[in-house]
Scaffold this active site. Structure first.
Site, PDB file in Angstrom:
ATOM      1  CE  LYS A 137      31.273  13.475  46.613  1.00 35.46           C
ATOM      2  NZ  LYS A 137      29.975  14.043  47.048  1.00 35.46           N
TER       3      LYS A 137
ATOM      4  CE1 TYR B 154      44.396   9.249  50.668  1.00 34.58           C
ATOM      5  CE2 TYR B 154      45.673   7.424  51.525  1.00 34.58           C
ATOM      6  CZ  TYR B 154      44.812   8.466  51.727  1.00 34.58           C
ATOM      7  OH  TYR B 154      44.362   8.729  52.981  1.00 34.58           O
TER       8      TYR B 154
ATOM      9  CG  ASP C 160      27.826  12.701  49.691  1.00 29.57           C
ATOM     10  OD1 ASP C 160      28.331  12.050  48.766  1.00 29.57           O
ATOM     11  OD2 ASP C 160      26.919  13.520  49.523  1.00 29.57           O
TER      12      ASP C 160
ATOM     13  CG  ASP D 100      42.625   6.844  54.786  1.00 30.55           C
ATOM     14  OD1 ASP D 100      42.626   6.098  55.776  1.00 30.55           O
ATOM     15  OD2 ASP D 100      43.466   7.735  54.617  1.00 30.55           O
TER      16      ASP D 100
END
Ligand code: NAD
Length: 400
Positions: A219, A149, A265, A289
């Protein structure tokens, strides 16, 4: 006379009469900000009988600023947030092709507001797409300054993208870019300092609010050095700076905050299956986000989800409606002011004015439980009574 909030010896000093700068906001901002200020003023007068009060100071940004000054984000506005430390804002239109990527991003970057704080809870009466929304009670600490970002990217087909490709292939000996000539590129910086200040804030929050755990969501299984680094540095910080007040899963908690981690996830899946397992969540910018919006949807949508951007080190904080300017419903007296009002509750808590904050929260609980809400929520409530923006504000004030 009203004074500025300041930071002394690492403590926030909040005078009894404070100046709070506010940006009204574009679109629905013009309707929800006055309602928000009325509710806050009434809660303050009921809680403190004049001993504590806010002097609201309007500062300009967005369309109103552009109309009046020719500048989307005047320097006076930045100065006010620098000087008064704590402020609140309505949603702002993102100017198209004006050289500013987003006014929100500009505010966050200039004041280095490194935490995007999003508490997510359910209010009885609000219809949710999940069976047990009451089990969702989390506080998201989203890193606000780094990650993919940060905006470091190069457009496909430009000389810059070509140059970056040559650097990757020639100097870094990267071989696995599937379609090199037609790729755009982005860079994902994740630092030790950026991670540590975010995770430190999350742990301090959990300790201050007596919450059971901080979960690092990442992740790191795939992006081993960036997201994996976040996890590793987060655990190391907890062990180094909070050895007696944090613990790991499996050990006896004994009032300590449990530090754990989960892959992003799996986390998203678990928020639907076992949301009660999570309390404070610390995560990187992009994950945060997605997570914030999914969790907001689980408890009733963006009209009711509050937020803040905070620099806990310097004390600067801007509390904000998390939704946009909603141009299609602007000027119709139907916008839901709850997101902004609950952001003002977060602001009062940040200032240590808990009694006024609790009054507004309880009034919100009672009003929504009776099915009294703006149309975005009322239309899904079996006995819902749709109220206009201003009328919903009056209903809240009655319940204060
Ligand atoms: P939006 O949040 O304005 O609207 C999305 C949907 O939610 C619309 O259907 C809208 O009617 C509804 N909605 C939003 N707020 C509501 C409220 N308070 N009550 C009832 N319904 C509500 O998002 P968008 O349409 O993608 O963006 C519109 C503008 O807002 C753009 O210029 C965008 O850049 C800007 N924006 C600003 C912020 C911010 O200032 N924080 C955030 C998001 C978007």
């Amino acid at each position: 006379m009203a004074e500025a909030i300041r930071k002394e010896n690492e403590q926030l000093v909040v005078p009894d009469h404070v100046v709070i700068p506010f940006i009204e906001g574009d679109g629905v901002g013009r309707e929800i900000m006055p309602v928000c200020r009325q509710v806050v003023d009434k809660a303050l007068s009921m809680a403190y009988h004049g001993d504590r009060a806010i002097e609201w100071k309007e500062v300009l940004a967005g369309e109103k600023a552009f109309r009046e000054t020719g500048d989307w984000l005047p320097e006076e506005t930045m100065d006010a947030f620098r000087r008064y430390l704590v402020g609140i804002k309505g949603p702002l239109t993102t100017p198209v092709g004006e050289g500013i990527r987003s006014l929100n991003v500009a505010l966050r970057q200039t004041l280095d507001l490194y935490v995007c704080l999003r508490p997510v809870r359910w209010f009885k009466g609000v219809v949710s797409p999940v069976k047990h929304p009451e089990k969702v009670d989390m506080v998201i600490f989203r890193e606000n300054t780094e990650d993919i970002y940060a905006g470091i990217e190069w457009k496909q087909g430009t000389p810059e993208a070509q140059k970056f490709l040559r650097f990757l292939t020639d100097e870094m000996h990267v071989k696995n870019i599937r379609f090199p000539e037609s790729s755009a590129f982005g860079v994902k910086p994740v630092s030790v300092e950026g991670t540590e200040r975010l995770v430190r804030s999350a742990i301090e929050y959990a300790l201050a609010h007596k919450l059971p755990s901080v979960t690092l969501v990442h992740k790191g299984n795939i992006m081993k050095f960036t997201e994996g680094g976040f996890k590793q540095w987060g655990y190391a910080l907890a062990e180094r700076e909070f050895p007696d007040r944090t613990t790991l899963p499996g050990a006896e908690a004994n009032g300590k905050v449990v530090i754990k981690d989960v892959i992003a996830d799996a986390f998203l899946q678990n928020t639907l299956l076992v949301p009660e397992e999570y309390s404070v969540v610390a995560t990187l910018n992009l994950n945060g986000d997605y997570i914030s919006d999914q969790l907001a949807a689980m408890v009733g949508g963006i009209g009711i989800a509050p937020g803040a951007n905070i620099n806990y080190t310097g004390g600067h904080a801007i509390f904000e409606a998390t939704h946009g300017t909603a141009p299609a419903i602007a000027g119709k007296n139907v916008a839901n002011p709850s997101s902004l009002i609950l952001s003002s509750v977060m602001m009062l808590e940040y200032m240590g004015w808990h009694e006024a904050a609790n009054r507004i929260t309880r009034a919100m609980e009672r009003t929504l439980e009776k099915g009294r809400a703006t149309p975005d929520l009322a239309r899904f409530m079996p006995e819902g009574e749709p109220l206009g923006t201003a009328q919903f504000g009056e209903a809240l004030i009655q319940e204060l």
